[in-house]
Design an enzyme around this catalytic site. Sequence first.
Site, PDB file in Angstrom:
ATOM      1  N   TYR A   1      -7.048   3.899   3.342  1.00  0.00           N
ATOM      2  CA  TYR A   1      -5.707   3.150   3.664  1.00  0.00           C
ATOM      3  C   TYR A   1      -6.100   1.723   4.295  1.00  0.00           C
ATOM      4  O   TYR A   1      -5.216   0.781   3.577  1.00  0.00           O
ATOM      5  CB  TYR A   1      -5.267   3.896   4.803  1.00  0.00           C
ATOM      6  CG  TYR A   1      -3.716   3.770   4.977  1.00  0.00           C
ATOM      7  CD1 TYR A   1      -2.780   3.849   4.214  1.00  0.00           C
ATOM      8  CD2 TYR A   1      -3.520   3.181   6.438  1.00  0.00           C
ATOM      9  CE1 TYR A   1      -1.328   3.339   4.442  1.00  0.00           C
ATOM     10  CE2 TYR A   1      -1.846   2.802   6.655  1.00  0.00           C
ATOM     11  CZ  TYR A   1      -1.156   2.901   5.555  1.00  0.00           C
ATOM     12  OH  TYR A   1       0.280   2.935   5.806  1.00  0.00           O
TER      13      TYR A   1
ATOM     14  N   VAL B   1       0.827  -1.082  -0.053  1.00  0.00           N
ATOM     15  CA  VAL B   1      -0.042   0.111  -0.025  1.00  0.00           C
ATOM     16  C   VAL B   1       0.769   1.275  -0.067  1.00  0.00           C
ATOM     17  O   VAL B   1       0.506   2.226  -0.641  1.00  0.00           O
ATOM     18  CB  VAL B   1      -1.009  -0.156   1.060  1.00  0.00           C
ATOM     19  CG1 VAL B   1      -1.723   1.277   1.176  1.00  0.00           C
ATOM     20  CG2 VAL B   1      -1.892  -1.277   1.301  1.00  0.00           C
ATOM     21  N   GLU B   2       1.837   1.269   0.607  1.00  0.00           N
ATOM     22  CA  GLU B   2       2.704   2.441   0.924  1.00  0.00           C
ATOM     23  C   GLU B   2       3.518   2.747  -0.277  1.00  0.00           C
ATOM     24  O   GLU B   2       3.494   3.955  -0.719  1.00  0.00           O
ATOM     25  CB  GLU B   2       3.670   2.318   2.294  1.00  0.00           C
ATOM     26  CG  GLU B   2       2.972   2.171   3.634  1.00  0.00           C
ATOM     27  CD  GLU B   2       2.651   3.631   3.957  1.00  0.00           C
ATOM     28  OE1 GLU B   2       3.239   4.605   3.231  1.00  0.00           O
ATOM     29  OE2 GLU B   2       2.006   3.759   4.734  1.00  0.00           O
ATOM     30  N   SER B   3       4.205   1.895  -0.822  1.00  0.00           N
ATOM     31  CA  SER B   3       5.224   2.195  -1.840  1.00  0.00           C
ATOM     32  C   SER B   3       5.107   1.200  -3.162  1.00  0.00           C
ATOM     33  O   SER B   3       6.129   1.169  -3.835  1.00  0.00           O
ATOM     34  CB  SER B   3       6.750   2.070  -1.212  1.00  0.00           C
ATOM     35  OG  SER B   3       7.004   0.728  -0.864  1.00  0.00           O
TER      36      SER B   3
END
Length: 458
Positions: free
Chosen positions: A226, A121-123
Amino acid sequence: MNLLRLLLPVVLAILAGCAGTQRNPATTATSPDNKQQYVAADTSRTVDLTSPPRDAWDRIRRGFAIPNLNTQLAEEWTAYYAAHPESVQRMAERAGKYLYFIVEEINRRGLPTELALLPFVESAYNPTALSRSQASGLWQFVPATGQYFNLKQDWWRDERRDPIASTYAALDYLEKLFEMQGDWYLALASYNWGEGSVQRAVAKNEAAGLPTDYLSLNMPEETRNYVPKLQAIKNIISNPKKYAVALPHVGNSPYFAMVRKTRDIDLELAARLAEMPLEEFKALNPSFNRPVIRAEHQPTLLLPADRVEKFNANLQAYKGDLTSWKVYQPRRGESYAAIAKRFGVTETALRSANGVGQRTKVASGSALLIPAAPQGGVQLASLETPVGAMPKATRAGRATPTKRPNVRNHKVRSGDTLTSLARQYGTSVDALKALNNLKSSKLKVGAQLRVPGTGTRG
């Protein structure tokens, strides 16, 4: 017996209240103000503990401990990722280099293995990812938070991109947030939005007499999506066949090993000693900002586990300097032209190596990298002849001159990237940038690029 029957509902109610986020497996519940809202369902899975996990993905599934989030947003994101299986597969392939280490550390700390999916999800599991807010690395630390967790960020390196240092920092942070919030949904929202923002949102709901659980808070759109994104990735990893996603094999053994360096060494030379492509080496060691790794930083190089023996053998056979760069501390008021003249290099090469524009005439006082001619050669463990060795002498006693690498021109076509051109011509992205004085990786269709070392005249 009658007393036991009367007490049993009370005991069950108390146990349910102590469960924190472990709520009943229902998709909706009635809040105190009689409004319907989504709640989390318990994680449910059958794990055969009589056999070892088949691979890292199976190991992750066995450690799931965060309740499933059964909401419309989670369903929408699951459908989105399922509609883009190639993207999920690319992310999973990148993850394969780091998953064993991350899962091992998560298991050591006794944390939920869903956290190993958070870099999706982040990167998108890209260690060099950089967001608009300057968040960087697998775990997307902004500069200030990275400094708080002792991730070094300077001209030489950025440990937010270091797979090991950033993983330790991210898990430290997530542990801290869970202890603070007492709920994994709120902890994850805090990781994205900031613990202060979440605490203020909770306090606002408390003051208004509203529920303070994750789904009841008023959050920015990014934070609202998120946890559903993480749930969507979890859904697909839980059952990839259902979503027609072919996960790459990631074994239950370390992909990389750590090698400590006590001398300066060039990135390019380190990759050659390990007999691996430079880009692959950089993917494991993305924290280094410069073409040379400084020994004074006590660096740890990451190498594929099957390359360590070759690296050590080649290093032992290497006869020249480990770096082709000098580090110079400019004198006060010294110009770049004077420094270039002092070391016998062009001012253009000096500026390019240090990312200095033409308008700046005087050095700022920070350390500079000076290109220096490499010496000696290396006998690669898999080759019979040394690469970079001195040419053999002829009968007349003179050395046979080596042919200088030719340079040809390449006209940029639609779809060309520096990475694809480097692969096509057997060179590196850094070499293409240096030869063409490029400050970024963007290419203009129709532009002429000079390509080094092709062995073909253009």
